[in-house]
Design a protein around this motif. Structure first.
Motif, PDB file in Angstrom:
ATOM      1  N   GLY A   1       0.805  -1.207   0.000  1.00 49.67           N
ATOM      2  CA  GLY A   1       0.000   0.000   0.000  1.00 49.67           C
ATOM      3  C   GLY A   1       0.843   1.263   0.000  1.00 49.67           C
ATOM      4  N   PRO A   2       0.175   2.399   0.055  1.00 58.56           N
ATOM      5  CA  PRO A   2       0.883   3.693  -0.019  1.00 58.56           C
ATOM      6  C   PRO A   2       1.819   3.946   1.155  1.00 58.56           C
ATOM      7  N   LYS A   3       1.619   3.231   2.266  1.00 62.20           N
ATOM      8  CA  LYS A   3       2.468   3.443   3.434  1.00 62.20           C
ATOM      9  C   LYS A   3       3.606   2.418   3.526  1.00 62.20           C
ATOM     10  N   ALA A   4       3.813   1.664   2.435  1.00 62.79           N
ATOM     11  CA  ALA A   4       4.880   0.660   2.431  1.00 62.79           C
ATOM     12  C   ALA A   4       6.234   1.309   2.699  1.00 62.79           C
ATOM     13  N   LYS A   5       7.016   0.700   3.573  1.00 61.42           N
ATOM     14  CA  LYS A   5       8.314   1.258   3.962  1.00 61.42           C
ATOM     15  C   LYS A   5       9.435   0.867   3.010  1.00 61.42           C
ATOM     16  N   TYR A   6       9.220  -0.223   2.236  1.00 66.35           N
ATOM     17  CA  TYR A   6      10.284  -0.736   1.382  1.00 66.35           C
ATOM     18  C   TYR A   6       9.757  -0.913  -0.049  1.00 66.35           C
ATOM     19  N   PRO A   7      10.643  -0.994  -1.021  1.00 65.43           N
ATOM     20  CA  PRO A   7      10.200  -1.235  -2.401  1.00 65.43           C
ATOM     21  C   PRO A   7       9.387  -2.530  -2.491  1.00 65.43           C
ATOM     22  N   VAL A   8       8.307  -2.487  -3.246  1.00 66.59           N
ATOM     23  CA  VAL A   8       7.421  -3.650  -3.360  1.00 66.59           C
ATOM     24  C   VAL A   8       8.005  -4.626  -4.375  1.00 66.59           C
ATOM     25  N   ARG A   9       8.126  -5.881  -3.966  1.00 66.78           N
ATOM     26  CA  ARG A   9       8.668  -6.901  -4.849  1.00 66.78           C
ATOM     27  C   ARG A   9       7.564  -7.475  -5.744  1.00 66.78           C
ATOM     28  N   ASP A  10       7.977  -8.084  -6.846  1.00 67.58           N
ATOM     29  CA  ASP A  10       7.011  -8.570  -7.836  1.00 67.58           C
ATOM     30  C   ASP A  10       6.051  -9.592  -7.248  1.00 67.58           C
ATOM     31  N   TRP A  11       6.562 -10.509  -6.430  1.00 69.10           N
ATOM     32  CA  TRP A  11       5.688 -11.533  -5.876  1.00 69.10           C
ATOM     33  C   TRP A  11       4.668 -10.924  -4.909  1.00 69.10           C
ATOM     34  N   GLU A  12       5.048  -9.854  -4.231  1.00 65.41           N
ATOM     35  CA  GLU A  12       4.106  -9.173  -3.346  1.00 65.41           C
ATOM     36  C   GLU A  12       3.014  -8.479  -4.163  1.00 65.41           C
ATOM     37  N   LYS A  13       3.399  -7.864  -5.268  1.00 64.16           N
ATOM     38  CA  LYS A  13       2.405  -7.248  -6.157  1.00 64.16           C
ATOM     39  C   LYS A  13       1.431  -8.294  -6.689  1.00 64.16           C
ATOM     40  N   ALA A  14       1.956  -9.479  -7.020  1.00 63.72           N
ATOM     41  CA  ALA A  14       1.107 -10.548  -7.553  1.00 63.72           C
ATOM     42  C   ALA A  14       0.083 -11.006  -6.519  1.00 63.72           C
ATOM     43  N   HIS A  15       0.515 -11.156  -5.276  1.00 63.85           N
ATOM     44  CA  HIS A  15      -0.416 -11.551  -4.210  1.00 63.85           C
ATOM     45  C   HIS A  15      -1.475 -10.466  -4.001  1.00 63.85           C
ATOM     46  N   TRP A  16      -1.043  -9.232  -3.973  1.00 60.69           N
ATOM     47  CA  TRP A  16      -1.956  -8.111  -3.766  1.00 60.69           C
ATOM     48  C   TRP A  16      -3.030  -8.084  -4.857  1.00 60.69           C
ATOM     49  N   ALA A  17      -2.618  -8.265  -6.113  1.00 60.49           N
ATOM     50  CA  ALA A  17      -3.564  -8.255  -7.233  1.00 60.49           C
ATOM     51  C   ALA A  17      -4.527  -9.429  -7.141  1.00 60.49           C
TER      52      ALA A  17
END
Length: 246
Positions: A171-187
């Motif tokens: 989300g917008p308050k993420a402290k670290y760069p979002v990794r591809d696998w995290e984006k995939a789970h989120w979607a």
């Protein structure tokens, strides 16, 4: 050190005969499993770097994380506290006595029987155990997708838990760069939350589970006829879930 052929021979000649007939050997005869819908109950054998033998009894939910190319043991059944208790010396004799020891320990130390019928009640009780003892977000995927493939709205709270977890990292308050696998789970969380209002929800989820099972080299999925084929109204949550608190 054990060779693959030694493990395969042990599985086929010693371990498999002690299990109910619905079990089959896959993955080079180093895994024995049985299934109910997309639920896979399996015992895997592997050799650790030190040459020791690992026995891995676990549950797996095909389609829950359909990006996985192998079955993982996130939901391993040996209590997670003492996994090394399931490591055996490289000099262990792979004979009938050892096979009996493996079955005896699985039956006494895991939260689901590998001998008794694999039915909905047994699965739910095991998922309750995981939900209580395993502090890993993947457990919510397992529970949510278990429900989605049988049209049970009980899936939504677990998708919401996943949404809350991944909101912190994506989300917008993420402290670290979002990794591809995290984006995939989120979607996928967003996709399945929206899908629950689709009349084809169960059909689509089952198709995903079937495709994933095929990619994993599992037997063809057979869906229990008593499972709903359409998503039930929100007020018709699982009776078993309500009884056992999942």
């Amino acid at each position: 050190m054990y060779k693959a052929k030694d493990l395969a021979k042990f599985v086929k000649t010693q371990l498999l005969p002690l299990l109910p007939d619905e079990y089959t050997a896959v993955h080079g005869n180093r895994t024995v499993l049985r299934m109910r819908g997309h639920i896979v109950q399996w015992i895997g054998l592997d050799v650790g770097r030190g040459g020791y033998l690992k026995i891995i009894p676990t549950l797996y939910v095909a389609g829950a994380n359909n990006t996985e190319i192998v079955m993982t043991c996130t939901a391993s059944l040996y209590g997670l506290r003492q996994p090394r208790d399931w490591h055996f010396d490289e000099n262990t004799q792979l004979d009938n006595d050892f096979a009996k020891l493996v079955i005896e320990r699985i039956e006494t130390e895991t939260p689901i029987s590998f001998i008794q019928p694999l039915d909905d009640e047994a699965i739910i009780k095991a998922l309750i155990w995981f939900n209580k003892h395993v502090k890993h977000w993947a457990v919510n995927w397992y529970i949510a997708f278990w429900y989605l493939c049988q049209g049970d709205p009980s899936a939504l709270p677990y998708l919401n838990k996943l949404e809350k977890y991944f909101a912190d990292v994506c989300g917008p308050k993420a402290k670290y760069p979002v990794r591809d696998w995290e984006k995939a789970h989120w979607a996928r969380i967003k996709l399945l939350q929206a899908r629950m209002s689709d009349s084809h929800c169960v059909e689509l989820c089952r198709e995903e589970a079937e495709q994933h099972a095929a990619q994993l080299g599992l037997p063809k999925l057979v869906w229990p006829t008593e499972w709903a084929t359409e998503m039930r109204p929100a007020e018709q949550q699982s009776l078993l879930a309500n009884i056992f608190g999942l």
